[in-house]
Design an enzyme around this catalytic site. Structure first.
Site, PDB file in Angstrom:
ATOM      1  CB  SER A 135      -2.173   1.365  -0.681  1.00  0.00           C
ATOM      2  OG  SER A 135      -1.685   0.932  -1.926  1.00  0.00           O
ATOM      3  CE  LYS A 161      -2.908   3.447  -3.893  1.00  0.00           C
ATOM      4  NZ  LYS A 161      -2.034   4.631  -3.715  1.00  0.00           N
ATOM      5  CE  LYS A 163      -0.020   0.580  -5.116  1.00  0.00           C
ATOM      6  NZ  LYS A 163       0.439   1.838  -5.737  1.00  0.00           N
ATOM      7  CG  ASP A 188      -1.809   3.721  -7.563  1.00  0.00           C
ATOM      8  OD1 ASP A 188      -1.528   4.068  -8.728  1.00  0.00           O
ATOM      9  OD2 ASP A 188      -1.068   3.964  -6.576  1.00  0.00           O
ATOM     10  CD  GLU A 213      -2.643   6.825  -6.492  1.00  0.00           C
ATOM     11  OE1 GLU A 213      -3.491   6.286  -5.753  1.00  0.00           O
ATOM     12  OE2 GLU A 213      -1.463   7.009  -6.142  1.00  0.00           O
ATOM     13  CG  ASP A 238       1.609   8.773  -6.936  1.00  0.00           C
ATOM     14  OD1 ASP A 238       2.571   9.513  -6.695  1.00  0.00           O
ATOM     15  OD2 ASP A 238       1.502   7.647  -6.407  1.00  0.00           O
ATOM     16  CE  LYS A 262       2.887   7.951  -3.328  1.00  0.00           C
ATOM     17  NZ  LYS A 262       3.164   6.970  -4.392  1.00  0.00           N
ATOM     18  N   GLY A 290       1.655   7.234   0.269  1.00  0.00           N
ATOM     19  CA  GLY A 290       2.659   6.562   1.092  1.00  0.00           C
ATOM     20  C   GLY A 290       3.653   5.834   0.215  1.00  0.00           C
TER      21      GLY A 290
END
Ligand code: OSB
Ligand code: MG
Length: 374
Positions: A135, A161, A163, A188, A213, A238, A262, A290
């Site tokens: 990420s 991934k 952000k 995400d 996400e 998420d 998670k 994570g």
């Protein structure tokens, strides 16, 4: 198992690199650890709450008193036989899932040690290695992001991934896709978009993303289902998913096609397994998220990821990406083909470096069962 003591600690640990999401930048982690001592063994749990209540309503400073004043005394008064007994013990406490997971996961760790089997086996895991992704936080410039991606691909990671947030999305995806047309790429948003952004989000379909996400509100199912109808790209939830009922609602409404699990967000291993099973029964793949964990939380994420329906690479990467000196031994490493081998030893599979932990500790409290006199 008789609970002899529960030791709570807060550690301060600087990240090797700052991590920026749509809700802010993290430079130093304030980590809460619970050590549950029972009959000569120690089980360890890590609280995944952040320094501020931005990802969820919990933070380091809310989890501490809940653990110390509520959950710790409840657990110390019981003799749980299994990690799976914890949800019932904590039942009258509402919410506070990350705090609950801290203790429940430590009991699972203890149980695996007592049974003499790897935690992954106790959970029902079936894999001997797990696929890993990274990420990547929001960077000061696209050039810096491209350099980072190059490094992570060379290290072997199987999924990148990114952000994202308004202003750090399509232009970034364009540049990344131009350079690497074939890599497995996802994004995400951590709830950074609103309904007015729907047309803009539909334009993400051009970049062949594995998933988007949590684009919308952190507590939403309905508007994600409306958005998913317009998107070809799967939505992954998420923040919205806290338990089995949530994942059933999300799947039934068509709010997502992929689920991030998670441990802290769902309250521990019991609920994580329930969410995994509910998704599996409905043909929805899951992966393990994570929360910038130390090696203790990371070891638990690794064990969870061995369950059958964790078919997509998780946000579980090497210790060295986060920490100069991780608090487990050996530290977590990822092979050149992007996998973590599951340790085949009893318990969590990584030793805890207690001397280092002691040095990093800024507060510490011990909870014991009240001794009944007479
Ligand atoms: O949404 O997955 C998230 C980190 C902090 C809070 C939320 C998230 C994240 C990450 C980092 O994406 C994952 C990692 O631990 O590498
Ligand atoms: Mg996320």
């Amino acid at each position: 198992m008789k609970i002899d003591a529960i030791i709570l600690r807060e550690l301060r640990m600087p990240l090797v690199n700052p991590f920026e999401t749509s809700f802010g930048v993290t430079r130093e982690r304030r980590i809460l650890l619970a050590e549950v001592q029972s009959e000569g063994l120690s089980g360890w749990g890590e609280c995944t709450a952040g320094e501020h209540p931005y990802f969820s309503g919990e933070s380091t400073d809310t989890a501490w008193p809940i653990l110390l004043q509520e959950l710790g005394p409840l657990l110390a008064a019981e003799e749980p036989a299994h990690g799976g007994d914890c949800p019932k013990i904590f039942r009258r406490i509402r919410g506070n899932r990350m705090a609950k997971a801290t203790l429940e996961n430590a009991i699972w760790d203890l149980e695996a040690q007592r049974e003499g089997i790897p935690l992954a086996s106790l959970l029902g895991g079936v894999r001997t290695s797990i696929p890993c992704g990274v990420s990547l936080g929001i960077q000061p410039s696209i050039e810096e992001l491209l350099t980072l991606i190059e490094r992570e691909l060379a290290a072997g990671y199987l999924r990148i991934k990114l952000k994202c947030k308004p202003g750090w999305d399509v232009e970034v995806f364009e540049r990344v896709r131009h350079r690497w047309p074939g890599i497995v790429l996802s994004c995400d948003a951590n709830s950074a978009y609103r309904l007015g952004d729907a047309d803009h989000l539909v334009s993400f379909d051009a970049f062949d993303l594995l998933m988007i996400e949590q684009p919308l509100w952190s507590d939403d199912f309905f508007y994600h289902s409306m958005l998913q109808k317009r998107l070809e790209t799967p939505i992954c939830l998420d923040e919205s998913i806290h338990n089995r009922r949530d994942v059933l609602a999300a799947i039934e409404m068509g709010s997502c096609r992929i689920v991030n699990i998670k441990l802290g967000r769902v309250g521990g291993f019991s609920e994580a397994i329930a969410v995994h099973n509910a998704a599996q029964e409905r043909g929805i793949p899951v992966w393990c998220g994570g929360m910038l964990e130390t090696g203790i939380g990371r070891a638990h994420n690794i064990a969870l990821s061995t369950l059958e329906n964790f078919t997509l690479p998780g946000d579980i990467s090497a210790s060295a990406r986060y920490w100069a000196d991780d608090i487990v031994e050996p530290e977590v490493t990822v092979s050149s083909y992007g996998e973590i081998e599951i340790p085949d030893i009893p318990g969590r599979g990584y030793e805890v470096r207690t001397d280092l932990i002691e040095n990093l500790t800024v507060r510490k409290e011990t909870i014991r069962a009240l001794e009944l006199v007479g």
